[in-house]
Design an enzyme around this catalytic site. Structure first.
Site, short mmCIF file in Angstrom:
data_model
loop_
_atom_site.label_atom_id
_atom_site.label_comp_id
_atom_site.label_asym_id
_atom_site.label_seq_id
_atom_site.Cartn_x
_atom_site.Cartn_y
_atom_site.Cartn_z
N PHE A 1 32.47 34.15 47.23
CA PHE A 1 32.10 35.03 45.84
C PHE A 1 32.94 34.53 44.80
O PHE A 1 34.34 34.87 44.74
CB PHE A 1 32.42 36.46 46.30
CG PHE A 1 32.03 37.49 45.22
CD1 PHE A 1 30.99 37.91 44.92
CD2 PHE A 1 33.22 38.00 44.42
CE1 PHE A 1 30.57 38.93 43.97
CE2 PHE A 1 32.89 38.87 43.44
CZ PHE A 1 31.78 39.49 43.06
N GLU B 1 38.12 33.90 36.93
CA GLU B 1 38.38 32.76 36.16
C GLU B 1 39.83 32.91 35.53
O GLU B 1 40.35 34.03 35.53
CB GLU B 1 37.39 32.64 35.29
CG GLU B 1 35.95 32.40 35.67
CD GLU B 1 34.90 32.06 34.60
OE1 GLU B 1 35.49 31.99 33.55
OE2 GLU B 1 33.71 31.97 35.08
N ALA C 1 39.51 35.47 33.21
CA ALA C 1 38.42 36.65 33.47
C ALA C 1 38.90 37.05 34.86
O ALA C 1 38.54 36.68 35.87
CB ALA C 1 37.07 36.13 33.43
N GLY C 2 39.60 38.27 34.72
CA GLY C 2 40.31 38.92 36.08
C GLY C 2 39.37 40.20 36.21
O GLY C 2 38.31 40.30 36.55
N GLN D 1 61.07 50.01 57.06
CA GLN D 1 62.31 50.88 56.93
C GLN D 1 62.61 51.60 58.70
O GLN D 1 63.69 51.52 59.05
CB GLN D 1 61.94 52.34 56.12
CG GLN D 1 63.27 52.84 55.87
CD GLN D 1 64.08 52.14 54.86
OE1 GLN D 1 63.72 51.11 54.35
NE2 GLN D 1 65.32 52.47 54.85
N GLU E 1 39.28 42.39 44.71
CA GLU E 1 37.86 43.09 44.53
C GLU E 1 38.33 44.62 43.70
O GLU E 1 37.76 45.35 43.73
CB GLU E 1 37.81 43.63 45.89
CG GLU E 1 36.90 42.20 46.58
CD GLU E 1 35.92 42.51 47.59
OE1 GLU E 1 35.28 43.42 47.71
OE2 GLU E 1 35.78 41.48 48.45
N THR F 1 41.88 45.93 40.88
CA THR F 1 43.08 46.40 41.31
C THR F 1 42.98 47.75 41.41
O THR F 1 42.14 48.54 40.93
CB THR F 1 43.91 46.00 40.15
OG1 THR F 1 43.54 46.73 38.97
CG2 THR F 1 44.05 44.50 39.84
N GLU G 1 44.41 49.94 39.51
CA GLU G 1 43.96 50.43 38.17
C GLU G 1 42.69 50.63 37.78
O GLU G 1 42.06 51.36 37.25
CB GLU G 1 44.94 49.71 37.25
CG GLU G 1 46.43 49.93 37.18
CD GLU G 1 46.90 49.22 38.33
OE1 GLU G 1 46.68 48.23 38.90
OE2 GLU G 1 47.81 49.67 39.16
C1 FAD Z 1 44.42 36.44 47.55
C2 FAD Z 1 43.58 36.54 46.60
C3 FAD Z 1 42.17 36.52 47.07
C4 FAD Z 1 41.23 36.93 45.82
N1 FAD Z 1 39.86 36.23 46.19
C5 FAD Z 1 39.05 36.42 45.32
C6 FAD Z 1 37.76 35.93 45.52
O1 FAD Z 1 37.21 35.83 46.66
N2 FAD Z 1 36.66 35.90 44.43
C7 FAD Z 1 37.10 36.43 43.24
O2 FAD Z 1 36.25 36.38 42.32
N3 FAD Z 1 38.58 36.83 43.09
C8 FAD Z 1 39.21 36.72 43.86
N4 FAD Z 1 40.52 37.19 43.55
C9 FAD Z 1 40.92 37.52 42.19
C10 FAD Z 1 41.25 39.16 42.21
O3 FAD Z 1 39.89 39.80 42.31
C11 FAD Z 1 42.04 39.44 41.05
O4 FAD Z 1 43.39 38.61 41.05
C12 FAD Z 1 41.83 40.63 40.52
O5 FAD Z 1 40.73 41.25 40.22
C13 FAD Z 1 42.75 41.04 39.12
O6 FAD Z 1 42.52 39.87 37.93
P1 FAD Z 1 43.85 39.28 37.43
O7 FAD Z 1 44.47 38.92 38.63
O8 FAD Z 1 43.26 38.32 36.52
O9 FAD Z 1 44.55 40.31 36.84
P2 FAD Z 1 44.53 40.96 35.30
O10 FAD Z 1 43.07 41.35 35.05
O11 FAD Z 1 45.34 40.19 34.37
O12 FAD Z 1 45.26 42.40 35.52
C14 FAD Z 1 46.89 42.21 35.51
C15 FAD Z 1 47.37 43.68 35.47
O13 FAD Z 1 46.81 44.72 34.29
C16 FAD Z 1 46.03 45.56 34.96
N5 FAD Z 1 44.87 45.86 33.97
C17 FAD Z 1 43.87 45.17 33.85
N6 FAD Z 1 42.89 45.68 33.09
C18 FAD Z 1 43.27 47.06 33.06
C19 FAD Z 1 42.79 48.16 32.50
N7 FAD Z 1 41.59 47.94 31.76
N8 FAD Z 1 43.57 49.28 32.42
C20 FAD Z 1 44.64 49.47 33.47
N9 FAD Z 1 45.08 48.45 33.79
C21 FAD Z 1 44.42 47.25 33.60
C22 FAD Z 1 45.77 45.18 36.31
O14 FAD Z 1 45.44 46.34 37.13
C23 FAD Z 1 46.88 44.53 36.67
O15 FAD Z 1 47.93 45.62 37.07
C24 FAD Z 1 41.68 37.00 44.59
C25 FAD Z 1 43.00 37.20 44.32
C26 FAD Z 1 43.73 37.20 45.16
C27 FAD Z 1 45.60 37.21 44.96
#
Ligand code: FAD
Length: 379
Positions: free
Chosen positions: A123, A127, A130-131, A336, A363, A365, A367
């Site tokens: 899935f 990007e 785009a997280g 612990q 899937e 965070t 938050e």
């Molecule tokens: C091991 C692993 C496997 C993964 N597998 C997949 C996969 O199969 N397919 C896929 O598409 N993705 C995958 N991901 C990506 C994952 O879904 C993203 O890392 C996650 O959605 C967070 O995006 P980001 O890392 O860009 O963090 P960011 O979006 O940059 O967030 C950084 C911080 O800001 C906080 N934040 C962001 N926006 C807000 C808001 N509006 N309000 C409050 N806090 C906010 C977040 O909670 C986080 O604490 C995977 C990640 C990992 C580590």
């Protein structure tokens, strides 16, 4: 409301637990140490129909209800988090959306190999820019006759290194004011799809999470899943279901932490008695057991709503949020309880501690789960 497992669900749990304990305990250690994905074990699990959990038998799946599917992922994750992740993503956010949104031709061509485990699915939403904000993705799909040409970069693709079929989320009308999102089913061997090296992960090691680049990747228009512009709706609806898988995975890890801690606390003696006799250790164990049970009830309730076709976005976000936080807390308490040994690789609790953390991240965070829940309770 019935929250007790049915006879069939109890048998499914017993079978999955026996298989995981007998066949995955060594695999879990090997994956963590080598960072390599054991294809032979995946094939074996495919033989048990674990790659088509909720997919009907006419497409090669097991046709399980969502609670049974969660039980399988929970039991596999209790022993091997990285394999639990493989199953949660493959089943929840790769095979299932092809079943839910695909046409008959797409089901025949792509769902059958996914459900039988002949091909592993991904899935690809995330990007570099785009997280959490999936709507800011930059991968584009431009129509060219009977094809779309895809360009962009996907990152953090779970199962990426071993996948055969990938769901790629794109913008399909780049440059126009109103963004339209679409999703395409793209085979790994298609020209223009390139996989990068696997990430060196803190936990869930051995799952080949990697980037996928699309460079002028030509995809037939028949491989578009759903209609043009439906991509974001498909992504959000798929993630609601996928979160049950991550909740189940979290629950399995939390249960592993409790089981390991109970065993250790009875075996370890200090001050002339088992440490399980100390009130402080008993408080850890009681809190862990209570929270795990609460997480399990949230998960089964959300899965029960999904079984009945009732809206469950809020409930799946609650289950994922709570279960992942319970897993992290159970791992912290477990380390612990193990004292200094918990900080070594002599006991599996150290791996559970590293595996648990990412459940609060992927899937959506914690938050983001709170945003989803708040949006629903404020309605
Ligand atoms: C091991 C692993 C496997 C993964 N597998 C997949 C996969 O199969 N397919 C896929 O598409 N993705 C995958 N991901 C990506 C994952 O879904 C993203 O890392 C996650 O959605 C967070 O995006 P980001 O890392 O860009 O963090 P960011 O979006 O940059 O967030 C950084 C911080 O800001 C906080 N934040 C962001 N926006 C807000 C808001 N509006 N309000 C409050 N806090 C906010 C977040 O909670 C986080 O604490 C995977 C990640 C990992 C580590």
């Amino acid at each position: 409301m019935h929250l007790e497992p049915t006879m069939k669900q109890a048998v499914i749990r017993r079978t999955a637990r026996k298989y995981a304990e007998e066949r995955l305990a060594g695999t879990a250690v090997d994956m963590d140490v080598t960072g390599e994905f054991p294809m032979d074990v995946a094939r074996e699990m495919a033989g048990l129909n674990y790659f088509g959990l909720e997919i009907p038998s006419k497409y090669g799946g097991a046709g399980l209800d969502p609670v049974s599917s969660a039980i399988v992922i929970e039991e596999v994750s209790r022993v091997c988090g990285a394999m639990g992740l493989c199953l949660a993503v493959h089943n929840g956010v790769s095979a299932f959306p092809v079943y839910q949104f695909g046409n008959e031709e797409q089901k025949r061509e792509f769902l059958v190999p996914l459900a039988t485990g002949e091909k592993i699915g991904t899935f690809c939403l995330t990007e570099p820019n785009a997280g959490s904000d999936a709507s800011s993705l930059e991968t584009v799909a431009v129509r060219d006759g009977n094809h779309f040409i895809l360009n962009g970069n996907k990152i953090f693709v779970t199962n990426g290194g071993v996948s055969g079929i990938n769901l790629i989320f794109c913008i399909d009308n780049p440059g126009e004011e109103k963004k339209r999102f679409s999703v395409f089913i793209v085979e790994s061997e298609r020209d223009g799809l390139e996989k990068g090296p696997s990430e060196d992960l803190m936990g869930m090691r051995g799952n080949p999470v990697c980037p996928i680049a699309l460079n002028n990747c030509r995809v037939p228009m028949e491989h578009q899943l759903g209609k043009e512009g439906e991509g974001l709706r498909i992504a959000l609806s798929t993630l609601s279901g996928g979160r049950l898988g991550i909740a189940a995975q979290s629950l399995g890890i939390a249960q592993a932490c409790l089981d390991a801690s109970l065993k250790y606390a009875k075996e370890r003696h200090q001050f002339g008695q088992a440490i399980s006799d100390f009130g402080a250790i008993q408080a850890f164990l009681a809190n862990m057991a209570t929270r795990i049970e609460a997480a399990r009830l949230l998960l089964y309730r959300a899965a029960g709503l999904r079984s009945r076709g009732v809206e469950y976005t809020k409930e799946s976000a609650m289950a994922k949020l709570y279960a992942s936080e319970v897993a992290v807390e159970a791992a912290r308490c477990g380390v612990q309880i193990h004292g200094g040994y918990g900080f070594t690789k002599a006991y599996p609790i150290e791996r559970y501690y590293r595996d648990a953390k990412v459940c609060e991240i992927y899937e959506g965070t914690s938050e983001v789960q709170r945003l989803v829940i708040a949006r629903n309770v404020l309605k």
